[in-house]
Design a protein around this motif. Structure first.
Motif, PDB file in Angstrom:
ATOM      1  N   THR A 132       5.678  -4.575   2.603  1.00  0.00           N
ATOM      2  CA  THR A 132       4.253  -4.873   2.699  1.00  0.00           C
ATOM      3  C   THR A 132       3.707  -4.257   3.984  1.00  0.00           C
ATOM      4  N   PRO A 133       2.380  -4.154   4.104  1.00  0.00           N
ATOM      5  CA  PRO A 133       1.821  -3.619   5.357  1.00  0.00           C
ATOM      6  C   PRO A 133       2.326  -4.353   6.592  1.00  0.00           C
ATOM      7  N   ALA A 134       2.467  -5.667   6.489  1.00  0.00           N
ATOM      8  CA  ALA A 134       2.943  -6.430   7.649  1.00  0.00           C
ATOM      9  C   ALA A 134       4.392  -6.079   7.973  1.00  0.00           C
ATOM     10  N   HIS A 171       0.577   1.933   5.485  1.00  0.00           N
ATOM     11  CA  HIS A 171       0.500   2.613   4.189  1.00  0.00           C
ATOM     12  C   HIS A 171       1.766   3.447   3.975  1.00  0.00           C
ATOM     13  N   GLY A 172       2.557   3.106   2.944  1.00  0.00           N
ATOM     14  CA  GLY A 172       3.780   3.834   2.650  1.00  0.00           C
ATOM     15  C   GLY A 172       3.522   5.128   1.897  1.00  0.00           C
ATOM     16  N   SER A 173       4.463   6.047   1.980  1.00  0.00           N
ATOM     17  CA  SER A 173       4.284   7.367   1.361  1.00  0.00           C
ATOM     18  C   SER A 173       5.530   7.775   0.581  1.00  0.00           C
ATOM     19  N   ILE A 174       5.310   8.278  -0.618  1.00  0.00           N
ATOM     20  CA  ILE A 174       6.372   8.856  -1.438  1.00  0.00           C
ATOM     21  C   ILE A 174       5.964  10.286  -1.762  1.00  0.00           C
ATOM     22  N   VAL A 175       6.896  11.208  -1.673  1.00  0.00           N
ATOM     23  CA  VAL A 175       6.637  12.618  -1.982  1.00  0.00           C
ATOM     24  C   VAL A 175       7.511  13.032  -3.158  1.00  0.00           C
ATOM     25  N   LEU A 176       6.878  13.571  -4.184  1.00  0.00           N
ATOM     26  CA  LEU A 176       7.577  14.112  -5.352  1.00  0.00           C
ATOM     27  C   LEU A 176       7.360  15.623  -5.343  1.00  0.00           C
ATOM     28  N   GLU A 177       8.443  16.373  -5.162  1.00  0.00           N
ATOM     29  CA  GLU A 177       8.328  17.824  -5.001  1.00  0.00           C
ATOM     30  C   GLU A 177       9.171  18.550  -6.037  1.00  0.00           C
ATOM     31  N   ALA A 178       8.593  19.583  -6.621  1.00  0.00           N
ATOM     32  CA  ALA A 178       9.305  20.421  -7.587  1.00  0.00           C
ATOM     33  C   ALA A 178       9.202  21.873  -7.152  1.00  0.00           C
ATOM     34  N   ASP A 212      10.990   8.992   0.220  1.00  0.00           N
ATOM     35  CA  ASP A 212      10.041   7.988   0.688  1.00  0.00           C
ATOM     36  C   ASP A 212      10.327   7.664   2.148  1.00  0.00           C
ATOM     37  N   ASP A 213       9.367   7.012   2.774  1.00  0.00           N
ATOM     38  CA  ASP A 213       9.525   6.613   4.168  1.00  0.00           C
ATOM     39  C   ASP A 213       9.748   5.109   4.276  1.00  0.00           C
ATOM     40  N   GLU A 216       0.858  -1.182   0.000  1.00  0.00           N
ATOM     41  CA  GLU A 216       0.000   0.000   0.000  1.00  0.00           C
ATOM     42  C   GLU A 216       0.895   1.234   0.000  1.00  0.00           C
ATOM     43  N   VAL A 217       0.950   1.897  -1.142  1.00  0.00           N
ATOM     44  CA  VAL A 217       1.833   3.059  -1.294  1.00  0.00           C
ATOM     45  C   VAL A 217       1.080   4.149  -2.044  1.00  0.00           C
ATOM     46  N   SER A 218       1.214   5.365  -1.608  1.00  0.00           N
ATOM     47  CA  SER A 218       0.622   6.503  -2.309  1.00  0.00           C
ATOM     48  C   SER A 218       1.710   7.522  -2.614  1.00  0.00           C
ATOM     49  N   LEU A 219       1.502   8.241  -3.698  1.00  0.00           N
ATOM     50  CA  LEU A 219       2.432   9.296  -4.113  1.00  0.00           C
ATOM     51  C   LEU A 219       1.742  10.640  -3.959  1.00  0.00           C
ATOM     52  N   ARG A 220       2.413  11.568  -3.302  1.00  0.00           N
ATOM     53  CA  ARG A 220       1.922  12.941  -3.162  1.00  0.00           C
ATOM     54  C   ARG A 220       2.827  13.870  -3.957  1.00  0.00           C
ATOM     55  N   VAL A 221       2.239  14.659  -4.848  1.00  0.00           N
ATOM     56  CA  VAL A 221       2.995  15.592  -5.674  1.00  0.00           C
ATOM     57  C   VAL A 221       2.868  16.985  -5.089  1.00  0.00           C
TER      58      VAL A 221
END
Length: 773
Positions: free
Chosen positions: A368-370, A380-387, A400-401, A330-335
């Protein structure tokens, strides 16, 4: 109307307009579903935009007779309505089904009208499966794999799918599902009219930028004319002074008629002096206006080429989400910084590197979540893409975390592959170890899969960024995450460059590739095995002749300091010796004619502000040429040990109460070889100048205790100092201010409003010549 939508829609058919509508609304649906899944916010406010988007698609599809899309959109509306009233939880599996419906709408919308019946018939089974899943979304069992995308025939490139360079193409069209990317088919007869081809648009832009750049160069051509008028004014002043002396001599005589003629000549000279001052002031004012207009024109042309960062990355949140779901994660990307403007060419070229980095983050870093729960992290993992824009550059960070990278595993892999011995590997810093990840075929994965592990990825990222005159840096904290920092020019059309002289010709080096500029004293240069070097911060830096690298011959061995440009990085850093450093300029890049092919050590060409042509050096090529030259031996000797040729150096006194201005002028003049003393106000300057030995005084006007006008008057009235040249540098640029300074006896009046490095140096050279006799 949005700035991304075409202004004149009359050229498009109803099918084209529906395609544009579907592209825009499907992007709203995709972003809304991903946001809702990430935030678990099932409130009415969060769902409302998606309901409006589905309703808009349904209405537009009904107009063009696409019943299939009408049914799909209606089913999605029902699902959103149920979720809005709390009757349906939009779980990840249900979001999968809704996203497959979004993909289906897009693919149907992009079908060519002539090919649509056959494409729909061939995929009827998959279409029914998707529609049934949406209709029964409330009864989906857990877990449910997302349905495969319908295998529709690829749609031709139409008005909604052309390159972003075309002004009539909507900028918000989302790409198809990452599981299946349709390829554009050939254009068929009867297809809707399309906007100009991207290559045509690019050619028009390049021509427009070239014309705008020429207008700026033409504006700069006024400066030499103004300088000539200043020289003429000084000569005129000398003539008028002689005329006054002649009149005084005649006035002491007895010839009345001659006295009258002399007085008449003197009176007629006064309007000429004032007229010259007014003309110079008018020319300078006109120059400022023309430069402002020309600079604004260049800026506006460049703005046409800029696109918001979102246009290149809008597909990534969906890609990251689907990729992670396929791997049981479970991973989401935040821009962040979606509105940051980026050159459209750079935006297109960095899409692949960013894709590599994000895929690596999901595959390597995210558990994985486990696994994440066992490490004390949220499932839930998180990736941040910043410009963002930083210091005139484009800065992109991907963080990422996840688990980060084990530096000891890199160290072990380096030893196992024979890239370094154990002792050397043990001494490598974290930054040096992470650099190994950029090497081809270097991977820490035990086994390869379709995502990563084959050692292909970061080497491509590094090479692509390097080709764009950018840099990439890695950081990792084991157990806490990984960070990739990319720095790029804001645009490839204009480059900020350091202009240098090599064998009497101007060359430019992209400023992003310049680590440092400095002067190296002769006695700091050492020779070892026929190689010359100097020491900077405990590092031995080799000196290499730029003239030799470019096959321009041997540099003349000078007795003064060596102007040096530091290029390269880490253990591959060199000091490039040039003839002189001119300074920085923004250059409109002009591609070399393809007939020349790739020129060694040269990347492009440009015109300087004065219209002089300049070649832009390719620093990576230069580093390869230096390596080859060092391997072959035969480096030219750059420094000369004997100092007997030293000549007397001219001295300048700088008088200014502003520390910043004073130091800036001092450093400029020192860099040109003059000896420079400073004074903090008029009294301090008057005391210093009476000590004698100066060849020039440079003074401000507004200063405490004694202002610059009074200082000039004192110098010009002094029996021993009246021939000493004096230059005024002031913010005051009104004609009356200039007239006061010149009337007091100043030999040159320079305004700080139009001040730049070369202006001051040119004026000094005009007054007293070069630094050495």
């Amino acid at each position: 109307m949005s700035q991304d939508q075409p202004g004149d829609l009359s050229q498009f058919s109803m099918q084209d307009l529906f395609r544009m509508e579907a592209d825009a609304q499907c992007q709203v649906l995709t972003e809304g579903l991903l946001t809702l899944e990430r935030s678990r916010d099932g409130s009415a406010a969060a769902i409302e935009p998606m309901m409006r988007a589905a309703h808009s698609i349904k209405g537009a599809a009904a107009i063009v007779g696409l019943d299939l899309v009408v049914q799909l959109a209606h089913g999605m509306e029902d699902a959103f309505l149920a979720a809005q009233h709390g009757k349906l939880a939009l779980t990840p599996n249900r979001v999968d089904v809704l996203l497959s419906g979004v993909d289906l709408i897009l693919r149907v919308a992009r079908l060519d009208e002539a090919a649509a019946p056959a494409g729909l018939a061939a995929a009827a089974g998959q279409i029914r499966q998707t529609m049934a899943a949406i209709a029964n979304i409330a009864f989906l069992p857990e877990p449910l794999a997302p349905p495969p995308p319908p295998a529709l025939a690829p749609a031709p490139v139409g008005a909604a799918a052309v390159d972003a360079a075309a002004p009539t193409a909507p900028a918000s069209s989302p790409p198809p599902s990452p599981q299946s990317t349709p390829q554009p088919a050939a254009e068929e007869a009867g297809a809707p009219a399309r906007p100009p081809a991207p290559s045509k648009v690019a050619h028009n832009f390049d021509r427009l930028l070239s014309l705008a750049s020429e207008s700026r160069i033409n504006a700069h051509q006024l400066h030499p004319l103004i300088q000539e008028l200043q020289r003429f004014k000084r000569n005129q002043g000398s003539l008028f002074a002689q005329l006054e002396q002649l009149h005084e001599a005649i006035a002491n005589g007895a010839d009345a008629a001659l006295k009258e003629k002399s007085l008449l000549a003197l009176q007629k000279s006064h309007p000429l002096k004032q007229a010259m001052l007014e003309h110079i002031a008018a020319f300078e004012s006109y120059e400022r206006r023309v430069l402002a207009v020309a600079g604004g024109l260049v800026d506006e042309v460049l703005t046409l080429r800029m696109r918001p960062f979102r246009d290149g990355v809008q597909a990534f949140p969906r890609m990251v989400r689907d990729l992670a779901r396929g791997m049981g994660k479970e991973v989401s990307l935040r821009v962040v910084g979606e509105d940051t403007l980026v050159d459209r060419d750079i935006l297109a070229r960095i899409e692949s590197p960013l894709n590599h980095i994000l895929r690596n983050a999901v595959d390597h870093g995210m558990g994985t979540p486990a696994e994440r729960a066992a490490a004390g992290k949220p499932p839930h993992g998180s990736i941040v893409l910043e410009a963002r824009h930083r210091a005139g550059m484009l800065s992109i960070e991907i963080s990422d975390d996840g688990a980060g990278v084990d530096l000891e595993r890199i160290r072990q892999a380096v030893v196992e592959r024979g890239m370094a011995g154990e002792a050397m590997a043990a001494a490598l810093s974290a930054a040096e170890l992470l650099e190994f990840l950029f090497l081809p075929a270097f991977s820490l994965k035990r086994s390869a899969n379709e995502i990563s592990g084959r050692g292909v990825g970061l080497d491509i990222v590094h090479e692509t960024i390097r080709q764009q005159n950018g840099t990439v840096r890695l950081e990792s904290e084991l157990g806490h995450g990984f960070r990739t920092a990319i720095t790029l020019p804001l645009t490839q059309s204009v480059v900020r460059a350091l202009v240098v002289d090599i064998k009497g010709e101007a060359y430019a080096i992209p400023i992003v590739k310049v680590e440092r500029v400095l002067k190296v004293a002769q006695d700091a240069v050492h020779t070892l095995e026929n190689k010359q070097f100097f020491t900077l911060r405990d590092e031995h830096l080799g000196l290499v002749s730029a003239a030799q690298l470019l096959d321009l011959g041997e540099m003349a061995a000078g007795a003064g300091e060596l102007p040096v440009v530091l290029i390269g990085a880490a253990g591959r850093r060199y000091a490039l010796v040039v003839d002189a450093i001119r300074g920085e300029q923004s250059l409109a890049v002009q591609a070399l004619d393809p007939v020349f092919g790739k020129l060694r050590d040269i990347s492009a060409a440009a015109l300087l502000d004065n219209g002089e042509p300049v070649l832009i050096l390719d620093v990576p090529d230069l580093l390869l040429s230096i390596d080859k030259l060092l391997h072959q031996g035969g480096l030219h000797r750059l420094a000369r040990a004997d100092q007997a040729a030293r000549r007397k150096t001219k001295r300048i006194l700088v008088v200014d109460d502003s520390l910043t201005v004073r130091e800036m002028e001092r450093k400029l003049l020192l860099g040109r070889g003059f000896e420079v003393d400073v004074a903090i106000d008029g009294i301090d300057g008057w005391n210093a100048v009476r000590g004698g030995g100066y060849d020039l005084v440079v003074t401000d006007v507004d200063m405490p205790r004694l202002d610059g006008i009074e200082l000039v008057a004192l110098i010009k009235k002094d029996l021993h100092l009246h021939l000493l040249p004096v230059m005024i540098v002031s913010y005051k640029d009104r004609p009356e201010d200039r007239a006061r300074g010149l009337a007091a006896g100043a030999d040159y009046y320079l305004t700080k409003g139009s001040f730049h490095d070369e202006t001051l140096l040119d004026a000094v050279l005009d007054l007293i010549g070069e630094a050495r006799l």
